[in-house]
Write an enzyme that holds these catalytic residues in place. Structure first.
Site, mmCIF file in Angstrom:
data_model
loop_
_atom_site.group_PDB
_atom_site.id
_atom_site.type_symbol
_atom_site.label_atom_id
_atom_site.label_comp_id
_atom_site.label_asym_id
_atom_site.label_seq_id
_atom_site.Cartn_x
_atom_site.Cartn_y
_atom_site.Cartn_z
ATOM 1 N N TYR A 1 0.843 -1.186 0.000
ATOM 2 C CA TYR A 1 0.000 0.000 0.000
ATOM 3 C C TYR A 1 0.883 1.242 0.000
ATOM 4 O O TYR A 1 1.296 1.753 1.033
ATOM 5 C CB TYR A 1 -0.938 0.015 1.208
ATOM 6 C CG TYR A 1 -1.874 -1.167 1.307
ATOM 7 C CD1 TYR A 1 -2.167 -1.956 0.196
ATOM 8 C CD2 TYR A 1 -2.464 -1.509 2.518
ATOM 9 C CE1 TYR A 1 -3.023 -3.038 0.300
ATOM 10 C CE2 TYR A 1 -3.331 -2.588 2.620
ATOM 11 C CZ TYR A 1 -3.596 -3.355 1.512
ATOM 12 O OH TYR A 1 -4.446 -4.436 1.613
ATOM 13 N N SER B 1 -13.282 -5.174 2.035
ATOM 14 C CA SER B 1 -14.358 -4.588 1.216
ATOM 15 C C SER B 1 -15.740 -5.077 1.649
ATOM 16 O O SER B 1 -16.567 -5.452 0.807
ATOM 17 C CB SER B 1 -14.122 -4.889 -0.272
ATOM 18 O OG SER B 1 -12.927 -4.319 -0.722
ATOM 19 N N PHE C 1 -19.545 0.678 -2.484
ATOM 20 C CA PHE C 1 -20.820 0.764 -3.195
ATOM 21 C C PHE C 1 -22.001 0.690 -2.240
ATOM 22 O O PHE C 1 -23.023 1.367 -2.435
ATOM 23 C CB PHE C 1 -20.910 -0.374 -4.217
ATOM 24 C CG PHE C 1 -21.745 -0.031 -5.420
ATOM 25 C CD1 PHE C 1 -21.181 0.018 -6.678
ATOM 26 C CD2 PHE C 1 -23.096 0.251 -5.296
ATOM 27 C CE1 PHE C 1 -21.948 0.340 -7.795
ATOM 28 C CE2 PHE C 1 -23.870 0.572 -6.400
ATOM 29 C CZ PHE C 1 -23.289 0.620 -7.654
#
Length: 327
Positions: free
Chosen positions: A56, A204, A210
């Protein structure tokens, strides 16, 4: 604050963690000041599991966590990962799950994190050229030396998870799992983890954001955001997937919570420890509040009807990544 066992090797964590990736990589511009403040707020709210990886940035996120945790390192369960060979200048070479690289990567991560050990060390992805037994065996040597408390794997098949655990006790598996991505229920991974006493850590858990209801069109994703390349975030897919979010939103309204909180409460009810990512204080407060939501059998049935396996339009990742993650 409710603490739960993560795996069978002694780790205990708050029932929801913090994924730190988006603070430094893949999701557009950084705001280190707000990210550090978000980590501090998470600590104050009782969050104990903080998840990062050397890739990352590379390295940027580990260094950010060192700054953010400061003198509070002993309050947390710190997780990082290796599995892609990265040179010291940040060049990503390719998969490397060898014991030699595990050691080299860990020593570098310890420097970047400013600590003498990590609590949970993951193999980020399986190296096709290194048997899983060799990879976890090398990680086990680091446990014996006191540089790692427990080991984990990420995105493996059920068979590979079983082989890894037979070679050295695996504490946790990290895989994508959410109301948009329920493959772990159908490919044997979740059942295998439960059978073997391995903790399941969904990354996630909000469907890469979303399920927050934030995105109405692809234009809502900032420039440089890696999600722009994902099939699930194409214009037609977004329009179709919004109908699922709206259905879940109606259930959330009846529960008196946000859609994101409903989605997180669902992963917790499944016996997992989700690590939703955020870099904003308001979001970590919203996420932690999800731990106070109780879902009844009727709630769960209604959620299943609104968001069954395979409901999302568009693959969760590009095909090359999906093939890699089936190992």
């Amino acid at each position: 604050m409710k603490q739960v066992a993560l795996g069978s090797q002694g780790l205990r964590v708050f029932e929801l963690g913090l994924g730190c990736m988006g603070m430094s990589a893949f999701y557009g511009d950084r705001d280190d000041t707000e990210s550090v403040a978000t980590v501090h707020r998470a600590l104050d709210l009782g969050v104990t599991l903080f998840d990062t990886a050397e890739v990352y940035g590379p390295f940027t996120n580990e260094k950010l966590l060192r700054e953010a945790l400061g003198g509070r390192r002993d309050e947390v369960v710190l997780a990082t990962k290796f599995g892609l060979r990265i040179e010291d200048d940040g060049t990503v070479v390719g998969p490397d799950g060898s014991p030699a690289y595990a050691r080299r990567a860990l020593e570098r991560s310890l420097r970047h994190l400013g600590t003498d050990h990590v609590d949970l060390y993951y193999l980020h992805r399986v190296d096709p050229d290194v048997p899983i037994e060799e990879s976890v065996g090398g990680m086990g040597e680091l446990v014996a030396e006191g540089k790692v408390r427990c080991i984990g794997v990420s995105e493996t098949s059920a068979e590979t998870l079983r082989r890894a655990h037979a070679a050295f006790p695996v504490t946790a598996i990290q895989s994508e799992y959410s109301l948009f991505e329920r493959d772990a229920e159908h490919n044997g991974v979740l059942d295998t983890a439960r059978e073997l006493g391995i903790g399941f850590v969904p990354f996630s858990p909000l469907g890469r954001g979303f399920l927050t209801g934030t995105f109405q069109t692809r234009a809502d994703l900032p420039e440089g955001d890696a999600r722009r390349a994902l099939p699930r975030f194409g214009e037609e897919a977004i329009a179709a997937n919004l109908r699922v979010v709206e259905a879940l939103g109606r259930i959330a309204d009846r529960k008196g919570c946000t859609t994101a909180q409903l989605a997180l409460a669902w992963t917790i009810a499944a016996g997992t420890v989700p690590i939703p990512g955020t870099r904003r204080r308001a979001r970590i407060e919203e996420n932690v509040a999800a731990t106070e939501i109780t879902l009844t059998a009727e709630d769960l049935a209604e959620i299943d009807a609104a968001s069954p396996h395979g409901v999302a339009t568009g693959a969760r990742n590009v095909e090359a990544a999906l093939a890699r993650d089936r190992r």
